[in-house]
Design a protein around this motif. Structure first.
Motif, PDB file in Angstrom:
ATOM      1  N   PRO A  10       0.832  -1.202   0.000  1.00 24.75           N
ATOM      2  CA  PRO A  10       0.000   0.000   0.000  1.00 24.75           C
ATOM      3  C   PRO A  10       0.870   1.257   0.000  1.00 24.75           C
ATOM      4  O   PRO A  10       1.983   1.264   0.535  1.00 24.75           O
ATOM      5  CB  PRO A  10      -0.805  -0.121   1.298  1.00 24.75           C
ATOM      6  CG  PRO A  10      -0.857  -1.587   1.565  1.00 24.75           C
ATOM      7  CD  PRO A  10       0.491  -2.111   1.101  1.00 24.75           C
ATOM      8  N   VAL A  11       0.366   2.301  -0.604  1.00 27.32           N
ATOM      9  CA  VAL A  11       1.081   3.575  -0.664  1.00 27.32           C
ATOM     10  C   VAL A  11       1.129   4.179   0.734  1.00 27.32           C
ATOM     11  O   VAL A  11       0.112   4.279   1.416  1.00 27.32           O
ATOM     12  CB  VAL A  11       0.387   4.538  -1.645  1.00 27.32           C
ATOM     13  CG1 VAL A  11       1.014   5.921  -1.591  1.00 27.32           C
ATOM     14  CG2 VAL A  11       0.440   3.973  -3.068  1.00 27.32           C
ATOM     15  N   ALA A  12       2.328   4.565   1.165  1.00 27.76           N
ATOM     16  CA  ALA A  12       2.524   5.219   2.456  1.00 27.76           C
ATOM     17  C   ALA A  12       2.501   6.736   2.266  1.00 27.76           C
ATOM     18  O   ALA A  12       2.740   7.244   1.165  1.00 27.76           O
ATOM     19  CB  ALA A  12       3.866   4.788   3.067  1.00 27.76           C
ATOM     20  N   GLU A  49      -8.621   9.566   2.372  1.00 26.02           N
ATOM     21  CA  GLU A  49      -9.965   8.971   2.402  1.00 26.02           C
ATOM     22  C   GLU A  49      -9.912   7.456   2.537  1.00 26.02           C
ATOM     23  O   GLU A  49     -10.622   6.871   3.346  1.00 26.02           O
ATOM     24  CB  GLU A  49     -10.722   9.347   1.128  1.00 26.02           C
ATOM     25  CG  GLU A  49     -12.107   8.762   1.053  1.00 26.02           C
ATOM     26  CD  GLU A  49     -12.794   9.077  -0.262  1.00 26.02           C
ATOM     27  OE1 GLU A  49     -13.758   8.364  -0.594  1.00 26.02           O
ATOM     28  OE2 GLU A  49     -12.385  10.022  -0.961  1.00 26.02           O
ATOM     29  N   HIS A  50      -9.051   6.793   1.743  1.00 24.64           N
ATOM     30  CA  HIS A  50      -9.057   5.325   1.743  1.00 24.64           C
ATOM     31  C   HIS A  50      -7.708   4.694   1.409  1.00 24.64           C
ATOM     32  O   HIS A  50      -7.650   3.528   1.016  1.00 24.64           O
ATOM     33  CB  HIS A  50     -10.133   4.776   0.811  1.00 24.64           C
ATOM     34  CG  HIS A  50     -10.105   5.362  -0.585  1.00 24.64           C
ATOM     35  ND1 HIS A  50      -9.007   5.305  -1.406  1.00 24.64           N
ATOM     36  CD2 HIS A  50     -11.065   6.010  -1.273  1.00 24.64           C
ATOM     37  CE1 HIS A  50      -9.293   5.893  -2.556  1.00 24.64           C
ATOM     38  NE2 HIS A  50     -10.527   6.329  -2.493  1.00 24.64           N
ATOM     39  N   GLY A  51      -6.635   5.442   1.569  1.00 26.14           N
ATOM     40  CA  GLY A  51      -5.311   4.876   1.342  1.00 26.14           C
ATOM     41  C   GLY A  51      -5.037   4.464  -0.092  1.00 26.14           C
ATOM     42  O   GLY A  51      -4.170   3.638  -0.346  1.00 26.14           O
ATOM     43  N   LEU A  52      -5.777   5.039  -1.061  1.00 29.10           N
ATOM     44  CA  LEU A  52      -5.684   4.717  -2.485  1.00 29.10           C
ATOM     45  C   LEU A  52      -6.098   3.268  -2.769  1.00 29.10           C
ATOM     46  O   LEU A  52      -5.681   2.666  -3.744  1.00 29.10           O
ATOM     47  CB  LEU A  52      -4.288   5.006  -3.047  1.00 29.10           C
ATOM     48  CG  LEU A  52      -3.844   6.460  -2.937  1.00 29.10           C
ATOM     49  CD1 LEU A  52      -2.423   6.646  -3.460  1.00 29.10           C
ATOM     50  CD2 LEU A  52      -4.803   7.393  -3.670  1.00 29.10           C
ATOM     51  N   GLN A  57     -10.781   1.441  -7.523  1.00 31.56           N
ATOM     52  CA  GLN A  57      -9.393   1.578  -7.957  1.00 31.56           C
ATOM     53  C   GLN A  57      -8.462   1.270  -6.796  1.00 31.56           C
ATOM     54  O   GLN A  57      -8.701   1.703  -5.670  1.00 31.56           O
ATOM     55  CB  GLN A  57      -9.102   2.996  -8.456  1.00 31.56           C
ATOM     56  CG  GLN A  57      -7.675   3.142  -8.984  1.00 31.56           C
ATOM     57  CD  GLN A  57      -7.348   4.556  -9.394  1.00 31.56           C
ATOM     58  OE1 GLN A  57      -7.414   5.472  -8.587  1.00 31.56           O
ATOM     59  NE2 GLN A  57      -6.993   4.721 -10.660  1.00 31.56           N
ATOM     60  N   TRP A  58      -7.429   0.493  -7.099  1.00 29.80           N
ATOM     61  CA  TRP A  58      -6.382   0.202  -6.126  1.00 29.80           C
ATOM     62  C   TRP A  58      -5.067   0.699  -6.704  1.00 29.80           C
ATOM     63  O   TRP A  58      -4.727   0.420  -7.859  1.00 29.80           O
ATOM     64  CB  TRP A  58      -6.262  -1.301  -5.873  1.00 29.80           C
ATOM     65  CG  TRP A  58      -7.479  -1.920  -5.258  1.00 29.80           C
ATOM     66  CD1 TRP A  58      -8.505  -1.289  -4.614  1.00 29.80           C
ATOM     67  CD2 TRP A  58      -7.796  -3.318  -5.225  1.00 29.80           C
ATOM     68  NE1 TRP A  58      -9.428  -2.199  -4.172  1.00 29.80           N
ATOM     69  CE2 TRP A  58      -9.021  -3.457  -4.543  1.00 29.80           C
ATOM     70  CE3 TRP A  58      -7.173  -4.455  -5.707  1.00 29.80           C
ATOM     71  CZ2 TRP A  58      -9.627  -4.681  -4.331  1.00 29.80           C
ATOM     72  CZ3 TRP A  58      -7.767  -5.681  -5.496  1.00 29.80           C
ATOM     73  CH2 TRP A  58      -8.981  -5.790  -4.804  1.00 29.80           C
TER      74      TRP A  58
END
Length: 173
Positions: A10-12, A49-52, A57-58
């Protein structure tokens, strides 16, 4: 290529400035990805909002060891809930291109999508002139399915795109 493994995560928050450059810096985006300026805070708002990792979309960071190299994205497609599939894309930092990182990252993303979602199909597309990306997709196991004419507007002109597809049941290299 380094012996260190390419991985996705996940994107930090610390990745957001580099991620923003890959979207808003014409020098960093590369020849096939510069489509003009975008809202520089859009990614931060979506990350907050949702950690991308939203419903449709992920976006995952591509890393080599601890080094941020770019990102991969998967967009949920399909008109009906009974027909979902994913469209994937990648954007690498200039220092990470041409090293096999993109091929490995896209393979990891496809493996993840088939392991964690029930979809039968993953697709990808790229401009007809982007031969490096076409080779990478074929190494992952994608099949070239055709050309969409005049589907992308970049650098003042309409450009054709090559469509690739990969089914869950297709043989993989």
């Amino acid at each position: 290529m380094s012996d260190e493994a390419v991985s996705l995560r996940p994107v930090a928050e610390a990745d957001l400035p580099a991620l923003g450059r890959l979207i808003n810096d014409p020098q960093a985006t590369g020849e096939f990805q510069w489509h003009g300026w975008r809202d520089p805070e859009r990614l931060r708002r979506r990350w907050e909002e949702h950690g991308l990792l939203g419903d449709d979309q992920w976006i995952f960071a591509v890393v080599l060891g601890d080094e941020f190299c770019g990102f991969v994205a998967a967009d949920r497609m399909g008109l009906l809930p009974t027909m979902p599939y994913w469209n994937i894309g990648i954007q690498l930092a200039p220092h990470a291109r041409g090293r096999g990182i993109g091929t490995r990252a896209q393979r990891l993303l496809v493996d993840y999508l088939f392991a964690c979602t029930p979809v039968m199909r993953v697709e990808a597309d790229t401009e007809t002139g982007n031969l490096a990306e076409q080779r990478a997709l074929e190494k992952v196991g994608f099949t070239r399915e055709g050309v969409h004419r005049a589907v992308t507007f970049r650098a003042g002109e309409w450009r054709d795109s090559v469509m690739y597809g990969l089914l869950r049941t297709d043989p993989r290299p």
